[in-house]
Write a protein that holds these residues in place. Sequence first.
Motif, PDB file in Angstrom:
ATOM      1  N   GLY A  76     -46.721 -77.768  45.934  1.00  0.00           N
ATOM      2  CA  GLY A  76     -46.010 -76.506  45.815  1.00  0.00           C
ATOM      3  C   GLY A  76     -45.755 -75.786  47.125  1.00  0.00           C
ATOM      4  O   GLY A  76     -44.723 -75.137  47.278  1.00  0.00           O
ATOM      5  N   VAL A  77     -46.684 -75.895  48.096  1.00  0.00           N
ATOM      6  CA  VAL A  77     -46.519 -75.129  49.336  1.00  0.00           C
ATOM      7  C   VAL A  77     -45.276 -75.614  50.087  1.00  0.00           C
ATOM      8  O   VAL A  77     -44.439 -74.814  50.529  1.00  0.00           O
ATOM      9  CB  VAL A  77     -47.778 -75.250  50.226  1.00  0.00           C
ATOM     10  CG1 VAL A  77     -47.624 -74.395  51.471  1.00  0.00           C
ATOM     11  CG2 VAL A  77     -49.024 -74.848  49.456  1.00  0.00           C
ATOM     12  N   LYS A 127     -33.520 -78.875  42.640  1.00  0.00           N
ATOM     13  CA  LYS A 127     -34.485 -79.052  41.544  1.00  0.00           C
ATOM     14  C   LYS A 127     -34.215 -78.139  40.359  1.00  0.00           C
ATOM     15  O   LYS A 127     -34.612 -78.443  39.241  1.00  0.00           O
ATOM     16  CB  LYS A 127     -35.883 -78.791  42.091  1.00  0.00           C
ATOM     17  CG  LYS A 127     -36.981 -79.118  41.130  1.00  0.00           C
ATOM     18  CD  LYS A 127     -38.330 -79.067  41.789  1.00  0.00           C
ATOM     19  CE  LYS A 127     -38.586 -80.318  42.609  1.00  0.00           C
ATOM     20  NZ  LYS A 127     -39.808 -80.221  43.387  1.00  0.00           N
ATOM     21  N   LYS A 130     -54.946 -81.850  37.670  1.00  0.00           N
ATOM     22  CA  LYS A 130     -53.737 -81.780  36.826  1.00  0.00           C
ATOM     23  C   LYS A 130     -53.974 -82.429  35.457  1.00  0.00           C
ATOM     24  O   LYS A 130     -53.124 -82.362  34.580  1.00  0.00           O
ATOM     25  CB  LYS A 130     -52.546 -82.461  37.516  1.00  0.00           C
ATOM     26  CG  LYS A 130     -52.239 -81.924  38.920  1.00  0.00           C
ATOM     27  CD  LYS A 130     -51.716 -80.508  38.911  1.00  0.00           C
ATOM     28  CE  LYS A 130     -51.353 -80.047  40.309  1.00  0.00           C
ATOM     29  NZ  LYS A 130     -50.886 -78.660  40.347  1.00  0.00           N
ATOM     30  N   GLY A 135     -44.769 -87.926  38.898  1.00  0.00           N
ATOM     31  CA  GLY A 135     -45.544 -87.432  40.038  1.00  0.00           C
ATOM     32  C   GLY A 135     -45.063 -88.063  41.319  1.00  0.00           C
ATOM     33  O   GLY A 135     -44.282 -89.016  41.295  1.00  0.00           O
ATOM     34  N   ILE A 192     -36.352 -84.730  39.139  1.00  0.00           N
ATOM     35  CA  ILE A 192     -37.297 -83.802  38.488  1.00  0.00           C
ATOM     36  C   ILE A 192     -36.516 -82.811  37.618  1.00  0.00           C
ATOM     37  O   ILE A 192     -36.900 -82.527  36.475  1.00  0.00           O
ATOM     38  CB  ILE A 192     -38.103 -83.000  39.552  1.00  0.00           C
ATOM     39  CG1 ILE A 192     -38.893 -83.923  40.468  1.00  0.00           C
ATOM     40  CG2 ILE A 192     -39.010 -81.949  38.902  1.00  0.00           C
ATOM     41  CD1 ILE A 192     -40.160 -84.454  39.921  1.00  0.00           C
ATOM     42  N   GLU A 214     -55.476 -74.088  38.496  1.00  0.00           N
ATOM     43  CA  GLU A 214     -54.091 -74.028  38.987  1.00  0.00           C
ATOM     44  C   GLU A 214     -53.874 -72.752  39.789  1.00  0.00           C
ATOM     45  O   GLU A 214     -54.074 -71.641  39.269  1.00  0.00           O
ATOM     46  CB  GLU A 214     -53.129 -74.079  37.796  1.00  0.00           C
ATOM     47  CG  GLU A 214     -51.687 -74.322  38.146  1.00  0.00           C
ATOM     48  CD  GLU A 214     -51.452 -75.647  38.872  1.00  0.00           C
ATOM     49  OE1 GLU A 214     -51.336 -75.587  40.112  1.00  0.00           O
ATOM     50  OE2 GLU A 214     -51.407 -76.717  38.228  1.00  0.00           O
ATOM     51  N   THR A 223     -44.407 -75.840  38.606  1.00  0.00           N
ATOM     52  CA  THR A 223     -43.775 -76.674  37.576  1.00  0.00           C
ATOM     53  C   THR A 223     -43.610 -75.896  36.268  1.00  0.00           C
ATOM     54  O   THR A 223     -42.712 -76.185  35.493  1.00  0.00           O
ATOM     55  CB  THR A 223     -44.625 -77.921  37.325  1.00  0.00           C
ATOM     56  OG1 THR A 223     -45.984 -77.499  37.167  1.00  0.00           O
ATOM     57  CG2 THR A 223     -44.537 -78.890  38.483  1.00  0.00           C
ATOM     58  N   GLU A 265     -40.545 -73.756  36.788  1.00  0.00           N
ATOM     59  CA  GLU A 265     -39.375 -74.656  36.845  1.00  0.00           C
ATOM     60  C   GLU A 265     -38.925 -75.037  35.440  1.00  0.00           C
ATOM     61  O   GLU A 265     -37.728 -75.023  35.121  1.00  0.00           O
ATOM     62  CB  GLU A 265     -39.732 -75.928  37.634  1.00  0.00           C
ATOM     63  CG  GLU A 265     -39.835 -75.705  39.142  1.00  0.00           C
ATOM     64  CD  GLU A 265     -40.533 -76.830  39.902  1.00  0.00           C
ATOM     65  OE1 GLU A 265     -40.773 -76.668  41.104  1.00  0.00           O
ATOM     66  OE2 GLU A 265     -40.843 -77.878  39.286  1.00  0.00           O
TER      67      GLU A 265
HETATM   68  N1  UDP Z   1     -43.151 -82.163  42.413  1.00  0.00           N
HETATM   69  C1  UDP Z   1     -42.160 -83.029  42.829  1.00  0.00           C
HETATM   70  N2  UDP Z   1     -42.265 -84.343  42.499  1.00  0.00           N
HETATM   71  C2  UDP Z   1     -43.285 -84.797  41.746  1.00  0.00           C
HETATM   72  C3  UDP Z   1     -44.313 -83.911  41.355  1.00  0.00           C
HETATM   73  C4  UDP Z   1     -44.205 -82.588  41.697  1.00  0.00           C
HETATM   74  O1  UDP Z   1     -41.180 -82.651  43.471  1.00  0.00           O
HETATM   75  O2  UDP Z   1     -43.297 -85.981  41.464  1.00  0.00           O
HETATM   76  C5  UDP Z   1     -42.971 -80.750  42.742  1.00  0.00           C
HETATM   77  C6  UDP Z   1     -42.895 -79.861  41.516  1.00  0.00           C
HETATM   78  O3  UDP Z   1     -41.584 -79.915  40.965  1.00  0.00           O
HETATM   79  C7  UDP Z   1     -43.260 -78.518  42.119  1.00  0.00           C
HETATM   80  C8  UDP Z   1     -44.287 -78.907  43.193  1.00  0.00           C
HETATM   81  O4  UDP Z   1     -44.070 -80.283  43.486  1.00  0.00           O
HETATM   82  O5  UDP Z   1     -42.138 -77.930  42.741  1.00  0.00           O
HETATM   83  C9  UDP Z   1     -45.702 -78.749  42.682  1.00  0.00           C
HETATM   84  O6  UDP Z   1     -46.084 -77.428  42.749  1.00  0.00           O
HETATM   85  P1  UDP Z   1     -47.194 -76.830  41.795  1.00  0.00           P
HETATM   86  O7  UDP Z   1     -47.381 -75.412  42.192  1.00  0.00           O
HETATM   87  O8  UDP Z   1     -46.831 -77.073  40.359  1.00  0.00           O
HETATM   88  O9  UDP Z   1     -48.515 -77.698  42.083  1.00  0.00           O
HETATM   89  P2  UDP Z   1     -49.265 -78.211  43.421  1.00  0.00           P
HETATM   90  O10 UDP Z   1     -48.822 -79.612  43.626  1.00  0.00           O
HETATM   91  O11 UDP Z   1     -48.898 -77.296  44.548  1.00  0.00           O
HETATM   92  O12 UDP Z   1     -50.712 -78.151  43.053  1.00  0.00           O
END
Ligand code: UDP
Length: 406
Positions: free
Chosen positions: A41-42, A191, A226, A250, A289, A306, A311, A314
Amino acid sequence: MMIDKYKGISPTADLDLLRILGARFSGRSLLNVNSTRSGGGVAELLGRIVPFLTDLGIDVRWETIEADNGFFGITKKIHNALQGGRERFTHAMWDHYEEVNGKNADALALDADVVFIHGPQPAPLIKAKKSGKWIWRCHIDMSSPSRTVARRILKYVKKYDASVFSVAQFAPPLARPEFVVLPSIDPLSEKNRELPASDISAIAGKFGIPMDRPVLVQVSRFDRFKDQLGVIKAYRLVKKYNDCCLVLAGSPASDDPEGEKVLNEVREFAGQDKDIKILLLPPGSGTEINAIQRLATIVLQKSLKEGFGLTVSEAMWKGKPVIGSAVGGITSQIIHGVNGFLVYSIEGAALRARQLLNNTRLISEMGRGAREHVRKNFLITRQIRDYLAIWAALENRGASEIQLAL
Ligand code: UDP
């Protein structure tokens, strides 16, 4: 200007305030430092916020720390421990953590009017502060951290001018200002933008996802927090009564060395079930995605911890009811029974999924509410407004009023 593209999408009041704040900070400098450019996410947030701030006239830079795999192994343990996991640390690990940060402090130009340091990985960079306001941005669920690891990280955090958390319960008592800023999504990103139905079905076809049966989806890094295994268990309970398939999408993150191990566990647990699609998507799979979230009948986010869970927003933005665990930032997004469901167990997740699958009207009603909730609360324009307001507040500490108008 970029901000004009959000007219009619973001709340007008957010845009008005953002314009004023943008004008105030135009020409000033802002630096972000985190640990990866892709995955998680960052990186997702910075990838959208940095160009937006630049377009407002702010001189923005985004740096990532350079580190070896050993460092990322240690910082993943720190991440796990801050989210309440049990991890063991040696003196050598802490020394390496400090040493890598020391080298990065020497290599990076850390001068800016405001410096945002994201997450625990680069937290020790504060030692190199010379000027500007330094803000530590926490993105993880620190509701019940390992006390010893939290103490260690807070030793650095205490030196920052301020810290920002996603949820008030994550904020430990500190002497310096602390702010709560909920993360956000960009409705105009690859996205999240609208997608033609033909693109969605083409992507479904590419991954072998059926479009004529209910599809449960979870999009997440392969990380134990997760709980992909919990999602599979919930799906199996649902499947006893309702036909459906499950998509677990993922992708790897360069600062997450555990991903492959977790992916293998998930693959093994899924076994030979042809209705479970485990997709490992390369970085930059925004369109894929997007399509997967849009083709979902229901989206799950069964995290055990979390920080926020981009997500969730989204999927809600795409009009999907989300069944999310009642943990961390998920509880800030889902209004239980109104725009999704908050659940406490695998059985709870399965029950709510069946309730929705048996009532398609409820799916569309909740989905509509979900989108509107994100529009009002979780769009990028609100988050940037909050960041700039914090900047203004830090530069005017003690002032009884801050003049924002030009
Ligand atoms: N994401 C992605 N591809 C993947 C899995 C996750 O682009 O296969 C993206 C998802 O769409 C979201 C970010 O990664 O924008 C994940 O942010 P989130 O805050 O849900 O969780 P984090 O991974 O930071 O714990």
